[in-house]
Design an enzyme around this catalytic site. Structure first.
Site, PDB file in Angstrom:
ATOM      1  N   SER A  88       0.836  -1.197   0.000  1.00  0.00           N
ATOM      2  CA  SER A  88       0.000   0.000   0.000  1.00  0.00           C
ATOM      3  C   SER A  88       0.867   1.242   0.000  1.00  0.00           C
ATOM      4  CB  SER A  88      -0.895   0.029   1.236  1.00  0.00           C
ATOM      5  OG  SER A  88      -0.135   0.348   2.395  1.00  0.00           O
ATOM      6  N   ASP A  89       0.325   2.347  -0.525  1.00  0.00           N
ATOM      7  CA  ASP A  89       0.934   3.630  -0.198  1.00  0.00           C
ATOM      8  C   ASP A  89       0.773   3.823   1.308  1.00  0.00           C
ATOM      9  OD1 ASP A  89       2.158   6.094  -0.401  1.00  0.00           O
ATOM     10  OD2 ASP A  89       0.972   6.730  -2.113  1.00  0.00           O
ATOM     11  N   TRP A  90       1.602   4.686   1.885  1.00  0.00           N
ATOM     12  CA  TRP A  90       1.652   4.795   3.348  1.00  0.00           C
ATOM     13  C   TRP A  90       0.329   5.344   3.889  1.00  0.00           C
ATOM     14  CZ3 TRP A  90       5.200   2.266   1.465  1.00  0.00           C
ATOM     15  CH2 TRP A  90       6.313   1.813   2.178  1.00  0.00           C
TER      16      TRP A  90
END
Length: 795
Positions: A198-200
């Site tokens: 995932s993106d953060w």
């Protein structure tokens, strides 16, 4: 923040991830751990050279090994849908083929060094406004032909070991849970076998994420996985087989990168590409990316002959007037997670002064693009001191500038749960006398003291819903102090740390900021004019700032900040040999472009930009870049500008018509300032012949000038029948390109491979690619607007 935990029982080391794409920051986001800073991705794309991108990948892999990193969080291959995209400097192009081929070269290079890549942001993450929540509505043909296409090319040609899921939703489903695109298209159709991270803070739901194909939810340790995922399996809400599959993919990337005992890494240490001269490669990419937009004939060359303004003749320069604050303090990279901290930066002023005899270059500030205080830098000697609630010192860091950025990893001996205050303390030696401004950047409690005077003691409250923007943005000037050039003073900024246990991960971020004494703009411009009036040539460097181009927000204008346009106009009025260097990562308006001798686009050119710029301006090298995106004359001319959602949705209503495809669609509309693929060199080229043999096009070109040169040969396909409605085809589309070099008078061939996709469209009804039932003509040339040869494509 940047790691997965080790599992010693099975021989699994801690997997370490790090942001790129222009360098490898490492686990700690601090200037105390410097990194190589390559030119921005738009600059790399401007080289139109996947082989050069591959070589940068080799360098970045070596950097990753040096810093103990297994996974590089790059490259970014989203498209330049609108020139207002705030993060476009971190993406390659408006064209999916150019983006895909440059990205494939980058990925291949990094992974040949034994380091994993994560191609991002999958998918349609093409703007920053409301990026956490926006639902991008993209019809299927547009998604396939434009926004998915760079990812598909990279999977097919470079087999990346990772992909990063974007924050946004696509057609109603958040990307970290998008089973149709992640499991169906990415893994099912394309055969991707890597892991999806995932993106953060993008993962929001345990069941939705694991069923949607997400393998790793970052950052840890408090995520939607871990105990929450184990509970979902025990309660029967998630099948254990889904967890097994995700575990296998994580183990696979660990094995590939050498982080799993008992397996051999894909690339043994002895087989890694040799370590290259990092500064030399950064300089090569920078000069190969420089785009010469205009180069007019001016009087007074050697022996009185008229000649192009560039290159400048070093022997004929007794005085070169250089103006612009950006000439001295160049912006070498974009803002946000792409930020790294180079050990050194060669500014344009540094580069020109090193290349010319002492006393030749006269610099004046002219105009400052920064309308806000900047992170304390030149003249400061600083250290960060960490203390607990009782005032006891826990540890600290040397700070090469005024920025403190600790995310997850803190200085040795500093436990986040015990941290109460951080004090940035040290000295400042000013370069000029006058009223210097000092301030803060970040959120929380501050006490600022300069030369024994308290300038601020208070609390800065949040002003943005975007946590990233709140963390990085918002410099505030807190007061001024009269200082004398060369006389050292003490500075101190004490920051009260908010309760870190309430955050999803421990993070401390703030900065001491500084502004040099303000002089009236008219006075500065007049000073630059006087310097330029009697000079043999004038170079004006103009730039955007981190408050214009950065992660976390989109642009609202393409205007240069401050009085920079006025500076250019005034200098050009008194010196016919005025050359403007544009230090920007994406398009800006240049109302003076037809009234200056030459315009050279320098992008965010990395740490060696000054040396590269001097080589090109003075003729030791030629500008090798070609535009990877169309530059409009005015924002109002651009065909696609919408980046702000309505009721949470952003509709890609323009379909497949973005960039040059959109400009071509309206022949009676305004022309761009500079078309896609445009760029001049220092020699001439004649296009002699285009031959099409099955799946290959061969373009014969001849160097007609008097010096060696490099040409970027571009190939476009135009349909004989464009169709209409949902199946309307663009006037032309890029189907291939190649760079060639030749000596004066030499003829060379550019060989360009074609594939079926060049002559197909996506048929949503049939659920696949098909030929549109029209003939095609191939056009070869120097840009989308300068096509020299044509030949029928294969049937």
């Amino acid at each position: 923040m940047w790691t997965l935990p080790a599992v010693p029982a099975i021989g699994l080391d801690s997997l370490v991830m790090s942001d790129g794409p222009i360098g490898v920051r490492g686990r700690r986001w601090t200037a105390d751990d410097p990194s190589i800073a390559l030119p921005s991705p738009t600059a790399l794309a401007a080289t139109w050279d996947p082989g050069l991108a591959r070589r940068t990948g080799h360098l970045l892999a070596a950097e990753a090994h040096r810093k103990g990193v297994h996974v590089l969080l790059a490259p970014t291959v989203n498209l330049h849908r609108s020139p207002l995209g705030g993060r476009h400097f971190e993406c390659y192009s408006e064209d999916p083929l150019l983006s895909g081929l440059i990205g494939a070269g980058y990925v291949a290079g990094v992974q040949e060094g034994g380091i994993a890549t994560t191609v991002k942001h999958f998918v349609a993450n093409d703007a920053e406004t409301d990026r956490f929540t926006v639902d991008n509505r993209v019809e299927e043909r547009t998604l396939r032909e434009l926004y998915l296409r760079p990812f598909e090319i990279i999977v097919e040609r470079a087999a990346p070991w990772g992909v990063m899921a974007a924050y946004n939703s696509v057609n109603g489903t958040t990307m970290s849970e998008h089973a149709a695109l992640q499991n169906g298209v990415l893994r099912g159709e394309w055969g991707f076998d890597g892991f999806i991270v995932s993106d953060w803070m993008a993962a929001r739901d345990t069941v939705g994420a694991i069923r949607g194909g997400l393998d790793v939810a970052m950052p840890g340790p408090r995520t939607v996985y871990g105990p929450a995922l184990a509970a979902a399996v025990r309660e029967g809400r998630v099948e254990e087989e889904l967890v097994d599959a995700a575990v296998l993919r994580v183990l696979r990337v660990a094995a590939r990168t050498g982080a799993l005992t008992g397996t051999d890494p894909v690339v043994a240490p002895a087989d890694r590409p040799p370590v290259v001269d990092a500064a030399g490669l950064a300089r090569e990419v920078a000069r190969r990316s420089l785009v010469l937009l205009t180069n007019r004939t001016v009087p007074g060359g050697p022996a009185g002959a008229d000649r192009p303004a560039l290159p400048l003749e070093p022997a004929a320069l007794s005085r070169l007037a250089v103006s612009g604050v950006a000439a001295r303090d160049a912006r070498v990279l974009g803002g946000g997670s792409a930020t790294v901290f180079p050990e050194r930066v060669v500014s344009p002023l540094d580069g020109l002064r090193a290349a010319l005899p002492e006393g030749t270059v006269l610099w004046t500030p002219g105009a400052d693009p920064n309308e806000e205080p900047q992170v304390a830098g030149e003249g400061f000697a600083l250290r960060a001191v960490c203390r607990d609630a009782d005032g006891a010192e826990l540890g600290g860091d040397r700070l090469p500038n005024g920025q403190v950025q600790w995310m997850g990893d803190f200085p040795e001996g500093v436990a986040p749960e015990h941290l109460a205050t951080v004090e940035v303390t040290g000295t400042f030696t000013p370069r000029t006398s006058g009223a210097h401004g000092f301030g803060t950047r970040g959120l929380g409690g501050f006490r600022l003291e300069v030369a024994g005077e308290v300038l601020y003691d208070g609390v800065e409250q949040p002003g943005s819903d975007d946590a990233f923007e709140a963390f990085f943005g918002g410099p505030r000037e807190r007061g001024t102090v009269e200082l004398t050039k060369g006389e050292e003073v003490t500075v101190s900024l004490r920051y009260t740390v908010p309760p870190l246990e309430a955050m999803p991960f421990p993070v401390v971020g703030f900065a001491l900021t500084h502004r040099e004494p303000v002089r009236p703009a008219e006075e500065l411009i007049a000073e630059a004019v006087e310097a330029a009036r009697g000079a043999d040539a004038a170079v004006v460097v103009v730039a955007t700032t981190e408050r214009v181009e950065s992660e976390g927000f989109d642009r609202t204008s393409l205007e240069l900040p401050g009085r920079q346009n006025d500076l250019v106009e005034a200098v050009a009025a008194v010196n016919p040999r005025t050359v403007v260097v544009v230090n920007a990562g994406s398009p800006v308006e240049m109302p003076w472009r037809d009234r200056v001798a030459a315009v050279l686009l320098g992008w965010f050119g990395g740490q060696e930009i000054g040396s590269a710029l001097a080589e090109v301006l003075l003729g030791a090298e030629e500008p090798g870049g070609r535009l990877p995106t169309t530059w409009p004359a005015r924002l109002t001319d651009a065909p696609v500008t919408g980046v702000v959602p309505t009721d949470g949705e952003l509709h890609y209503g323009e379909g497949v018509f973005i960039g040059y495809r959109a400009w071509d669609r309206r022949p009676d509309g305004p022309a761009p300032a500079f078309p896609f693929g445009h760029g001049l060199g220092y020699t001439g080229w004649e296009y002699e012949e285009l031959t099409v043999l099955d799946d290959t096009a061969i373009v014969r070109v001849r160097n007609t000038g008097d010096r060696p040169g490099r040409e970027t040969v571009q190939l476009y396909a135009a349909p004989d029948d464009r169709g209409a409605g949902d199946t309307e085809l663009p006037v032309r589309r890029l189907v291939g390109f190649a760079t060639v070099t030749a000596r004066p008078g030499e003829t060379v061939q550019a060989v360009i491979d074609l594939d079926d996709r060049a002559f197909e469209l996506w048929d949503a009804a049939a659920g696949g690619w098909r030929a549109p039932g029209t003939g095609w003509t191939l056009h070869a040339g120097r840009s989308v607007a300068d096509l020299r040869l044509a030949a029928p494509a294969r049937s």
